[in-house]
Design an enzyme around this catalytic site. Structure first.
Site, PDB file in Angstrom:
ATOM      1  N   HIS A 118     -11.506 -31.482 -45.535  1.00  0.00           N
ATOM      2  CA  HIS A 118     -11.348 -32.560 -46.517  1.00  0.00           C
ATOM      3  C   HIS A 118     -12.485 -32.467 -47.521  1.00  0.00           C
ATOM      4  CE1 HIS A 118     -13.420 -34.020 -42.936  1.00  0.00           C
ATOM      5  NE2 HIS A 118     -14.170 -34.770 -43.739  1.00  0.00           N
ATOM      6  N   CYS A 166      -4.193 -34.515 -34.660  1.00  0.00           N
ATOM      7  CA  CYS A 166      -5.188 -34.544 -35.737  1.00  0.00           C
ATOM      8  C   CYS A 166      -4.952 -35.778 -36.615  1.00  0.00           C
ATOM      9  CB  CYS A 166      -5.104 -33.264 -36.563  1.00  0.00           C
ATOM     10  SG  CYS A 166      -6.015 -33.352 -38.099  1.00  0.00           S
ATOM     11  N   ASP A 186     -10.775 -42.936 -49.015  1.00  0.00           N
ATOM     12  CA  ASP A 186     -11.555 -42.943 -47.784  1.00  0.00           C
ATOM     13  C   ASP A 186     -11.623 -44.372 -47.243  1.00  0.00           C
ATOM     14  OD1 ASP A 186     -13.929 -40.844 -46.563  1.00  0.00           O
ATOM     15  OD2 ASP A 186     -14.048 -42.958 -46.022  1.00  0.00           O
ATOM     16  N   HIS A 224     -14.545 -34.598 -50.016  1.00  0.00           N
ATOM     17  CA  HIS A 224     -14.851 -35.960 -50.463  1.00  0.00           C
ATOM     18  C   HIS A 224     -15.003 -35.889 -51.977  1.00  0.00           C
ATOM     19  CE1 HIS A 224     -16.145 -37.761 -46.516  1.00  0.00           C
ATOM     20  NE2 HIS A 224     -16.328 -36.486 -46.226  1.00  0.00           N
TER      21      HIS A 224
HETATM   22  P1  DGP Z   1     -16.539 -36.433 -42.583  1.00  0.00           P
HETATM   23  O1  DGP Z   1     -17.686 -37.182 -42.022  1.00  0.00           O
HETATM   24  O2  DGP Z   1     -16.951 -35.484 -43.707  1.00  0.00           O
HETATM   25  O3  DGP Z   1     -15.724 -35.734 -41.507  1.00  0.00           O
HETATM   26  O4  DGP Z   1     -15.608 -37.505 -43.259  1.00  0.00           O
HETATM   27  C1  DGP Z   1     -14.497 -38.088 -42.668  1.00  0.00           C
HETATM   28  C2  DGP Z   1     -14.111 -39.247 -43.545  1.00  0.00           C
HETATM   29  O5  DGP Z   1     -12.825 -39.687 -43.120  1.00  0.00           O
HETATM   30  C3  DGP Z   1     -15.037 -40.452 -43.438  1.00  0.00           C
HETATM   31  O6  DGP Z   1     -15.667 -40.663 -44.698  1.00  0.00           O
HETATM   32  C4  DGP Z   1     -14.135 -41.611 -43.100  1.00  0.00           C
HETATM   33  C5  DGP Z   1     -12.749 -41.071 -43.330  1.00  0.00           C
HETATM   34  N1  DGP Z   1     -11.755 -41.563 -42.400  1.00  0.00           N
HETATM   35  C6  DGP Z   1     -11.834 -41.521 -41.054  1.00  0.00           C
HETATM   36  N2  DGP Z   1     -10.718 -42.060 -40.518  1.00  0.00           N
HETATM   37  C7  DGP Z   1      -9.925 -42.418 -41.554  1.00  0.00           C
HETATM   38  C8  DGP Z   1      -8.627 -43.019 -41.643  1.00  0.00           C
HETATM   39  O7  DGP Z   1      -7.964 -43.332 -40.649  1.00  0.00           O
HETATM   40  N3  DGP Z   1      -8.155 -43.251 -42.891  1.00  0.00           N
HETATM   41  C9  DGP Z   1      -8.851 -42.923 -44.012  1.00  0.00           C
HETATM   42  N4  DGP Z   1      -8.283 -43.191 -45.177  1.00  0.00           N
HETATM   43  N5  DGP Z   1     -10.063 -42.352 -43.972  1.00  0.00           N
HETATM   44  C10 DGP Z   1     -10.586 -42.101 -42.755  1.00  0.00           C
END
Ligand code: DGP
Length: 126
Positions: free
Chosen positions: A104, A8, A34, A106
């Site tokens: 998560h 994950c 993010d 946001h």
């Molecule tokens: P969702 O679409 O609600 O599942 O949002 C997932 C969020 O995770 C998206 O806004 C981008 C963020 N994200 C994806 N990969 C990474 C990562 O490797 N590092 C960080 N900091 N954020 C990530």
């Protein structure tokens, strides 16, 4: 260590295997920036325990759910948007475009937002 999943993405961030810009952590939750921000402040608040989505929350996770919500104003305060306001969004399932299967929140803010979040939604749905 609480229940974790080897592959994950967000469990890997919790374990420090993937770098993230962490702004807050306690024994229960982690908050980091993010990678694709949609607002001046865009943080993700995640539980340390692997739980795929809100649909997978169990009664035994009640405290974890509370810890995520309690972290929101703490993180907003760190980011300087506690008073100006912020939005907390839990994408859940495919219609919401949830892409990472680890709960998560946001936390977004730093500018005036619109409501409803979908342009034209009120017109479409009355
Ligand atoms: P969702 O679409 O609600 O599942 O949002 C997932 C969020 O995770 C998206 O806004 C981008 C963020 N994200 C994806 N990969 C990474 C990562 O490797 N590092 C960080 N900091 N954020 C990530």
């Amino acid at each position: 260590m609480l229940q974790q999943e080897a592959d994950c993405l967000f469990c890997r961030i919790v374990r420090g295997e993937i770098p993230a810009r962490i702004v807050y952590r306690n024994d229960h939750v982690l908050a980091f920036r993010d990678i694709t921000p949609v607002a001046p402040q865009h943080l993700l608040i995640i539980p340390v325990k692997h739980i795929a989505s809100l649909n997978d929350l169990c009664p035994e996770d009640e405290a974890i759910a509370g810890h995520i919500l309690l972290a929101a104003s703490v993180v907003a305060d760190i980011e300087g948007i506690r008073e100006s306001g912020y939005r907390l969004v839990f994408n859940t399932g495919k219609d919401s475009l949830q892409s990472v299967l680890h709960i998560h929140a946001h936390l977004i803010g730093g500018e005036r937002m619109g409501w409803p979040p979908f342009p034209g939604a009120a017109a479409l749905h009355g």
